[in-house]
Enzyme design. Structure first.
Site, mmCIF file in Angstrom:
data_model
loop_
_atom_site.group_PDB
_atom_site.id
_atom_site.type_symbol
_atom_site.label_atom_id
_atom_site.label_comp_id
_atom_site.label_asym_id
_atom_site.label_seq_id
_atom_site.Cartn_x
_atom_site.Cartn_y
_atom_site.Cartn_z
ATOM 1 N N CYS A 106 -3.334 0.893 6.748
ATOM 2 C CA CYS A 106 -3.283 -0.114 7.979
ATOM 3 C C CYS A 106 -3.999 0.773 9.244
ATOM 4 O O CYS A 106 -4.834 0.007 10.064
ATOM 5 C CB CYS A 106 -1.838 -0.178 8.355
ATOM 6 N N ASN A 162 0.841 -1.325 -0.035
ATOM 7 C CA ASN A 162 0.025 -0.017 0.003
ATOM 8 C C ASN A 162 0.832 1.278 0.089
ATOM 9 O O ASN A 162 0.358 2.406 -0.485
ATOM 10 C CB ASN A 162 -1.026 -0.180 1.276
ATOM 11 N N GLU A 210 -10.319 -6.365 9.431
ATOM 12 C CA GLU A 210 -9.825 -5.496 8.483
ATOM 13 C C GLU A 210 -10.280 -5.499 7.231
ATOM 14 O O GLU A 210 -10.106 -6.571 6.737
ATOM 15 C CB GLU A 210 -8.436 -5.540 8.576
ATOM 16 N N LYS A 253 12.615 -6.398 0.675
ATOM 17 C CA LYS A 253 11.737 -7.386 -0.297
ATOM 18 C C LYS A 253 10.387 -6.585 -0.221
ATOM 19 O O LYS A 253 9.723 -6.650 0.583
ATOM 20 C CB LYS A 253 11.638 -8.666 0.190
ATOM 21 N N GLU A 279 4.815 -4.146 11.899
ATOM 22 C CA GLU A 279 3.947 -3.101 11.752
ATOM 23 C C GLU A 279 2.671 -3.838 10.851
ATOM 24 O O GLU A 279 2.740 -4.225 9.818
ATOM 25 C CB GLU A 279 4.226 -2.080 10.629
ATOM 26 N N GLU A 317 8.380 2.700 14.116
ATOM 27 C CA GLU A 317 8.936 3.336 13.101
ATOM 28 C C GLU A 317 8.791 4.842 12.968
ATOM 29 O O GLU A 317 7.800 5.384 13.917
ATOM 30 C CB GLU A 317 8.293 2.976 11.576
HETATM 31 N N1 LIG Z 1 1.284 -1.192 10.571
HETATM 32 C C1 LIG Z 1 1.673 -0.633 9.492
HETATM 33 O O1 LIG Z 1 2.543 0.047 9.499
HETATM 34 C C2 LIG Z 1 1.195 -1.177 8.101
HETATM 35 C C3 LIG Z 1 1.458 -0.578 6.927
HETATM 36 C C4 LIG Z 1 0.977 -1.009 5.890
HETATM 37 C C5 LIG Z 1 0.456 -2.225 5.546
HETATM 38 N N2 LIG Z 1 -0.028 -3.052 6.822
HETATM 39 C C6 LIG Z 1 -0.751 -4.054 6.938
HETATM 40 O O2 LIG Z 1 -0.450 -4.974 5.482
HETATM 41 C C7 LIG Z 1 -1.411 -5.843 5.118
HETATM 42 C C8 LIG Z 1 -1.788 -5.478 3.638
HETATM 43 O O3 LIG Z 1 -0.387 -5.882 3.021
HETATM 44 P P1 LIG Z 1 -0.189 -7.164 2.375
HETATM 45 O O4 LIG Z 1 -1.458 -7.802 1.916
HETATM 46 O O5 LIG Z 1 0.884 -6.821 1.550
HETATM 47 O O6 LIG Z 1 0.395 -7.959 3.634
HETATM 48 P P2 LIG Z 1 0.891 -9.536 3.543
HETATM 49 O O7 LIG Z 1 1.164 -9.997 4.911
HETATM 50 O O8 LIG Z 1 0.299 -10.382 2.569
HETATM 51 O O9 LIG Z 1 2.369 -9.253 2.902
HETATM 52 C C9 LIG Z 1 3.527 -8.463 3.218
HETATM 53 C C10 LIG Z 1 4.727 -8.933 2.755
HETATM 54 O O10 LIG Z 1 4.969 -10.072 3.300
HETATM 55 C C11 LIG Z 1 5.632 -11.028 2.518
HETATM 56 N N3 LIG Z 1 5.531 -12.328 2.705
HETATM 57 C C12 LIG Z 1 4.151 -12.991 2.708
HETATM 58 N N4 LIG Z 1 4.052 -14.243 3.412
HETATM 59 C C13 LIG Z 1 5.551 -14.434 3.830
HETATM 60 C C14 LIG Z 1 6.283 -15.247 4.665
HETATM 61 N N5 LIG Z 1 5.836 -16.671 4.987
HETATM 62 N N6 LIG Z 1 7.504 -14.996 4.948
HETATM 63 C C15 LIG Z 1 8.094 -13.904 4.687
HETATM 64 N N7 LIG Z 1 7.393 -12.939 4.094
HETATM 65 C C16 LIG Z 1 6.121 -13.100 3.455
HETATM 66 C C17 LIG Z 1 4.890 -10.354 1.112
HETATM 67 O O11 LIG Z 1 5.375 -10.889 0.087
HETATM 68 C C18 LIG Z 1 4.748 -9.086 1.250
HETATM 69 O O12 LIG Z 1 6.105 -8.669 0.966
HETATM 70 C C19 LIG Z 1 -2.712 -5.134 6.072
HETATM 71 O O13 LIG Z 1 -2.987 -6.020 6.789
HETATM 72 C C20 LIG Z 1 -2.304 -3.895 6.435
HETATM 73 O O14 LIG Z 1 -2.873 -3.411 7.394
HETATM 74 C C21 LIG Z 1 0.421 -2.285 7.845
HETATM 75 O O1 LIG Z 2 -0.483 1.700 5.900
HETATM 76 C C1 LIG Z 2 -0.300 2.171 6.838
HETATM 77 C C2 LIG Z 2 0.425 3.646 7.499
HETATM 78 C C3 LIG Z 2 1.862 3.561 6.682
HETATM 79 C C4 LIG Z 2 2.347 4.373 5.727
HETATM 80 N N1 LIG Z 2 3.695 3.986 5.491
HETATM 81 C C5 LIG Z 2 3.817 2.956 6.216
HETATM 82 N N2 LIG Z 2 2.753 2.580 7.196
#
Ligand SMILES: NC(=O)c1ccc[n+]([C@@H]2O[C@H](COP(=O)([O-])OP(=O)(O)OC[C@H]3O[C@@H](n4cnc5c(N)ncnc54)[C@H](O)[C@@H]3O)[C@@H](O)[C@H]2O)c1
Ligand SMILES: O=CCc1c[nH]cn1
Length: 475
Positions: free
Chosen positions: A269, A138, A372, A161, A235, A449
């Site tokens: 997020c 995102n 979510e 990555k 995060e 962060e």
């Molecule tokens: N708290 C924050 O700052 C924050 C910020 C942005 C997004 N998010 C969260 O991210 C989620 C959406 O993002 P997404 O769909 O890319 O998440 P995801 O967990 O599917 O993937 C995130 C990353 O992890 C990698 N990954 C997947 N499986 C893995 C494994 N077994 N081992 C190591 N790496 C692995 C993916 O390739 C990707 O790069 C939402 O839940 C959102 O809330 C949190």
């Molecule tokens: O998606 C959640 C907020 C954010 C923005 N950049 C990193 N985290």
């Protein structure tokens, strides 16, 4: 040659307008090992530099990002689908983050402690080594910047990555770091999905993993890190409450609710997706929120006036629409949006668009209120009293962010103190300046962060004892 150029598997990545814009290759064991080997060599050089020297290079990288804002923002818009208007802001907080940690690098220090007899001790703040950053799709460029800036400022190397859905913009960050003068391999990018991520997390020469993504993946990351006794920053996701009291400035609260739900197509997020509104103003608030939501311009994300682009991919779009359908089945009322959107422009026809959605008549036990959604769906809930809303707001396994709109200054701080979340915004929402720490409570993760405290997440403390007298033998 960097490791990302050496990969063997080819994966097509269809992006949010339904077209393939690039094909990147996926890193396997060989490439991950190469990246770690390069990072270790670069770490030896980088960690010997003074903080001031590291800061100077990071300042230069920040300057280059700022100068190339438009190019990077366009790349990010194509990468992710968010509007160019927002992408520019992401790039801004990225170079600001580099500047913030560049400024701190020269002042990272331990302390001196006087002990009896003239002896003394001191502490040294030392880097961890090769850190791994794994990002969500995102905020691709911003996540990479928020992780790499503190990591590099503290003297570490980082292998990053990105999500396989957004592999491109981080390559510009790698290019910029290299041009700014970091040693080759200090910031490297490997491409791929879960398998590549696992190789990185399990690598015995990786000292730390900083992860941004979902709770289920975060759980796997922490399990892998536990086996290697590696520190992690997590995060993760959220289902944050935004509480609107009847004494608020209504116009601001309406604007805040939109910012809390509809940036980056709702794929944020920390979004305040559970909007609790005090009964007295429920009708007025709802009417204004719906009007403002219906005005959101959906379309080509590269156009200046677009405020909502397409969602990240087809399965995610279908998942989000599925949440709306389920909400209706469970008794929620759709006041606007929640439908597939087909833009008039023929070149956007295959895009993964939906109309931003406002749900009302929501109850705490509905799926749309508990889970979510990660899409443009706002759930409005009504409440009577402060005590009641606090209990309901905290009744979640997540704890990333929160918000409160009120003119009562005492109530604002009382509510902020009671909310079980890592971030609370008073009279605004989704304001995350790089000077302030960002991160979650409960299942939204731990570690931070941004802000000064993040130095502790990317360094370790060594204690040195200095004897000024003779050794007193007990034998
Ligand atoms: N708290 C924050 O700052 C924050 C910020 C942005 C997004 N998010 C969260 O991210 C989620 C959406 O993002 P997404 O769909 O890319 O998440 P995801 O967990 O599917 O993937 C995130 C990353 O992890 C990698 N990954 C997947 N499986 C893995 C494994 N077994 N081992 C190591 N790496 C692995 C993916 O390739 C990707 O790069 C939402 O839940 C959102 O809330 C949190
Ligand atoms: O998606 C959640 C907020 C954010 C923005 N950049 C990193 N985290």
């Amino acid at each position: 040659m960097s490791a990302w150029q050496l990969c063997e598997v080819t994966l097509p990545f269809p992006v949010s307008l339904g077209r393939v814009i690039a094909t990147v290759t996926c890193s396997g064991e060989k490439e991950v090992n190469l990246a770690v080997q390069d990072a270790k060599a670069a770490f030896k050089i980088w960690s010997k530099k003074s903080g001031l020297e590291r800061g100077q290079i990071l300042f230069e990288a920040a300057r280059m990002i700022r100068e190339r804002t438009e190019e990077i923002a366009i790349m990010e818009t194509i990468n992710n689908g968010k509007s160019i208007f927002e992408a520019r802001d992401d790039i801004k907080t990225s170079w600001q983050c580099l500047e913030f940690f560049a400024g701190l690098a020269g002042s990272m220090a331990g302390e001196h402690i006087q002990l009896p007899g003239g002896s003394f001790g001191y502490t040294r703040r030392e880097p961890l080594g090769v850190c791994v950053g794994i990002g969500a799709w995102n905020y691709p460029f911003q996540i990479a910047s928020w992780k790499s800036a503190p990591a590099l400022a503290c003297g570490n190397a980082m292998i990053f990555k990105p999500s396989p859905f957004t592999p491109l913009s981080v390559l510009l960050l790698a290019e910029i770091y290299t041009e700014a003068g970091v040693p080759p391999g200090l910031f490297n990018v490997v491409q791929g999905g879960a398998a590549t991520g696992q190789l990185l997390c399990q690598h015995h020469d990786v000292a730390k993993v900083s992860f941004t993504g979902s709770v289920p993946t975060g759980t796997k990351i922490i399990e892998m890190a536990a086996k290697g006794i590696k520190p992690v920053t997590l995060e993760l996701g959220g289902k944050s409450p935004l509480i609107i009291f009847s004494d608020c400035d209504l116009e601001n609260a309406v604007k805040g609710a939109l910012i809390a739900n509809f940036l980056t197509q709702g794929e944020v997020c920390c979004n305040g997706t559970r909007v609790f509104v005090q009964k007295e103003i429920l009708d007025k608030f709802t009417e204004q929120v719906v009007k403002a939501t219906q005005r959101i311009k959906i379309g080509d994300p590269l156009l200046e006036d677009t405020r909502m682009g397409p969602l990240i991919n087809r399965p995610h779009l279908e998942r989000v629409l599925g949440f709306v359908k389920q909400a209706k089945e469970q008794g929620a009322k759709v006041l606007c949006g929640g439908d597939l959107h087909v833009p008039r422009d023929p070149k956007l026809k295959g895009g993964y668009y939906m109309t931003p959605c406002v749900l009302t008549d929501c109850k705490d036990d509905m799926t749309c209120v508990k889970e979510e959604i990660f899409g443009p769906v706002m759930s409005i809930l009504s409440f009577d009293t402060e005590a009641e809303v606090l209990e309901r707001a905290n009744n979640t396994t997540f704890g990333l962010a929160s918000g409160v709109f009120t003119r009562d200054v005492q109530r604002a701080h009382r509510v902020a103190a009671e909310l079980q979340a890592g971030v609370c915004c008073i009279n605004n929402y989704n304001i995350n300046p790089v000077e302030l720490p960002f991160g979650g409570y409960k299942k939204s993760g731990f570690g931070r962060e941004n802000g000064r405290v993040t130095v502790e997440c990317y360094s370790q403390l060594k204690t040195v004892y200095v004897e000024m007298g003779d050794v007193e033998s007990v034998f």
